[in-house]
Each structure stands twice: as C-alpha cells, then as structure tokens.
Design an enzyme around this catalytic site. Structure first.
Site, PDB file in Angstrom:
ATOM      1  CG  HIS A  59      -2.137  -0.906   0.981  1.00 29.98           C
ATOM      2  ND1 HIS A  59      -3.418  -0.435   0.786  1.00 29.98           N
ATOM      3  CD2 HIS A  59      -2.216  -2.270   0.890  1.00 29.98           C
ATOM      4  CE1 HIS A  59      -4.237  -1.459   0.604  1.00 29.98           C
ATOM      5  NE2 HIS A  59      -3.531  -2.580   0.664  1.00 29.98           N
ATOM      6  CB  VAL A  63       0.160   4.964  -3.604  1.00 29.55           C
ATOM      7  CG1 VAL A  63      -0.357   6.370  -3.866  1.00 29.55           C
ATOM      8  CG2 VAL A  63      -1.010   3.979  -3.489  1.00 29.55           C
ATOM      9  CB  SER A  69       3.264   8.722   0.892  1.00 29.68           C
ATOM     10  OG  SER A  69       3.021   7.585   0.075  1.00 29.68           O
ATOM     11  CD  GLU A  82      -0.291   7.402   0.051  1.00 32.66           C
ATOM     12  OE1 GLU A  82      -0.035   6.213   0.347  1.00 32.66           O
ATOM     13  OE2 GLU A  82       0.529   8.145  -0.521  1.00 32.66           O
ATOM     14  CG  ASP A 200       0.925 -21.404   3.930  1.00 36.66           C
ATOM     15  OD1 ASP A 200      -0.068 -20.803   3.463  1.00 36.66           O
ATOM     16  OD2 ASP A 200       0.845 -22.142   4.929  1.00 36.66           O
TER      17      ASP A 200
END
Length: 277
Positions: A59, A63, A69, A82, A200
């Site tokens: 994430h 971006v 950020s 964000e 896994d």
C-alpha cells in the site's frame, strides 16, 4: 521476510557507513537486527501484525513508489492523507513502525523501515522459507493523498482484466475455525492447518475450492493462464515462495515519484515541515 547471510551483512554495513552524527544514528544500532527483533516480538504478541506489515509495503510502494507516504497523518497540504483512503481501510502496523523509528533515530527513513519490516515479517511468517535482501537508502516523501490511493490501489470488485495491472486482496480460509472449514466443505488435503497466520501457498488451495470472499479472488480463475498459475502454486509451494520473494524485491524497489522534495522524517506520521524543521 531475514536469515543471517552475506546480503544482510552487506546491507547493514552500507547503512552503518552511510550515517552521520546527530542524535541517535544508525551507526549506534544494528539496523537489520533492530528491525528484525522488533518485528518478531510484535508478531509473537499479535500474530496479525505480520500480515499487516506485508500489506503495508504494497500500500505504500504501489502509490507513487516506496516513500513512506502511507504513514503520514499530516502534510504541508493538509490531513486528507492516504490513511483515509477507502482502499486503505484496515491498514495496521503503524505503531510498530513508530517503535522501530524511535530505536533507529533520524538517519533511517520511514520508507526503509516499512520495506525492512515487511521483509522480516514474511521471513518469520514463512518459517524462513521466504527470505530475500532489499537495498536501503529510500527517502520519505512529503505528499500523501487519499484520492491518489483510491485511484491507484485495487478494489475487491475488480474484474480479472483490471487485476492484471494490480494485486488482489487475499483472505485465507485455512485460518478460520474448524467448524467454519467443515461447514464450508473445505478440503484441507495438502494444507498445514496448524500453521495459522503462516505465509504460504494455502490461499491457492482455498481459491481453487471456491472458498474465497471477494470477487477479485474468484475472477482470477476465469483466466486460463492465471488459473494454470494458481494450480501450479497450489502444487508447488517452493515455486510460490521463490516467486513471492522476487515480487516483494521488485515491489520494494519501486522508485519514489510522488513528491518534489524528499527527506528523512523525524516522525513517520508527519513531515519535518509540519514539525517545524
């Protein structure tokens, strides 16, 4: 996601040589060992934080590159960062990043901490089967936008064609209760059901049995090549481990490109300008 090896030793040496004086520096601590210890202790206390740290790498880096950020609460442009994006609901691990930052001081960027912590979480959750090295030297951006995150990150309603340019969210029935598994008709053949929270290939067992929650999960089976890859990952755990590690390395190297100015934050949640520096 790290064994003691030459790559890790060289990375630690590079970090040590790159640091200068001023407060607690990376030269005062072993960066690699500090991150690894904090991550392992946190997972032992709260197993869910391991997956959160791995998710945080995606994430952040997806971006505008790996620039920390996703950690920001406040920027010179405001507080609609964000973290407030719809696609970032449920993100976690921020407090652990703060803890690691407090131990490493002002010469290790928040962006590096996110990448290192995700790597070490993957190594720990996989029982050492997913281990890789990543370079250091990332800088922290000063731009963070909820709108940008929602525009770029994948949604759980995506069709397969959309997912080909993004990643899908993963939910694992292996970690559900035995009653839930039985009621769902889940076949545990070839799955280590005792390894709750482990990183896994069990996701592929679940998906190919139609035991997934999101549209973005099951639509992957509608593509012939993707379906074949999923079957291969289900049957070849080593290949999945290796490919996952390679993907994380590639993700962790995405260059920062969302800001015109970069820094090493003193506090991962706010820019230095917001702190008055």
């Amino acid at each position: 996601m790290a064994k003691v090896n030459t790559g890790a030793a060289l990375l630690s040496l590079c970090l040590l040589l790159a640091c200068s004086a001023g407060g607690t520096t990376a030269a005062d601590v072993d960066v690699e060992a500090t991150v690894r210890t904090e991550v392992e202790n946190a997972i032992k206390s709260n197993p869910g934080v391991g997956a959160a740290l791995i998710r945080l790498v995606f994430h952040d880096c997806w971006v505008n590159g790996c620039d920390g950020s996703v950690l920001l609460d406040q920027t010179p442009s405001g507080s609609n960062t964000e973290k407030k994006a719809i696609n970032n609901i449920g993100l976690d691990g921020f407090s652990l990043v703060d803890t690691i930052k407090s131990k490493l001081g002002n010469n290790v960027s928040c962006a590096d901490i996110v990448v290192f912590a995700g790597r070490d979480a993957a190594r720990y959750l996989s029982g050492g089967k997913i281990a890789y090295s990543v370079p250091s030297g990332r800088k922290d951006g000063i731009v963070s936008s909820a709108a940008a995150a929602d525009a770029i990150l994948p949604q759980s309603t995506f069709e397969f064609q959309q997912l080909k340019d993004n990643f899908a969210k993963k939910n694992n029935i292996r970690d559900m209760s035995l009653k839930f598994q039985n009621d769902s008709g889940y076949d545990t053949t070839g799955v280590n059901t005792a390894a709750k929270g482990a990183l896994d290939n069990s996701y592929y067992h679940a998906n190919l049995q139609n035991r997934v929650l999101f549209k973005s999960d099951w639509v992957m089976r509608t593509d012939i090549k993707a379906g074949g890859d999923m079957a291969e990952y289900m049957n070849n755990a080593t290949k999945w481990n290796n490919d996952f590690a390679a993907t994380m390395v590639k993700l962790s190297k995405l260059p920062a490109e969302g800001s015109t100015h970069y820094e090493i934050r003193k506090n991962c949640r706010v820019t230095n300008q917001n702190l008055g520096f």
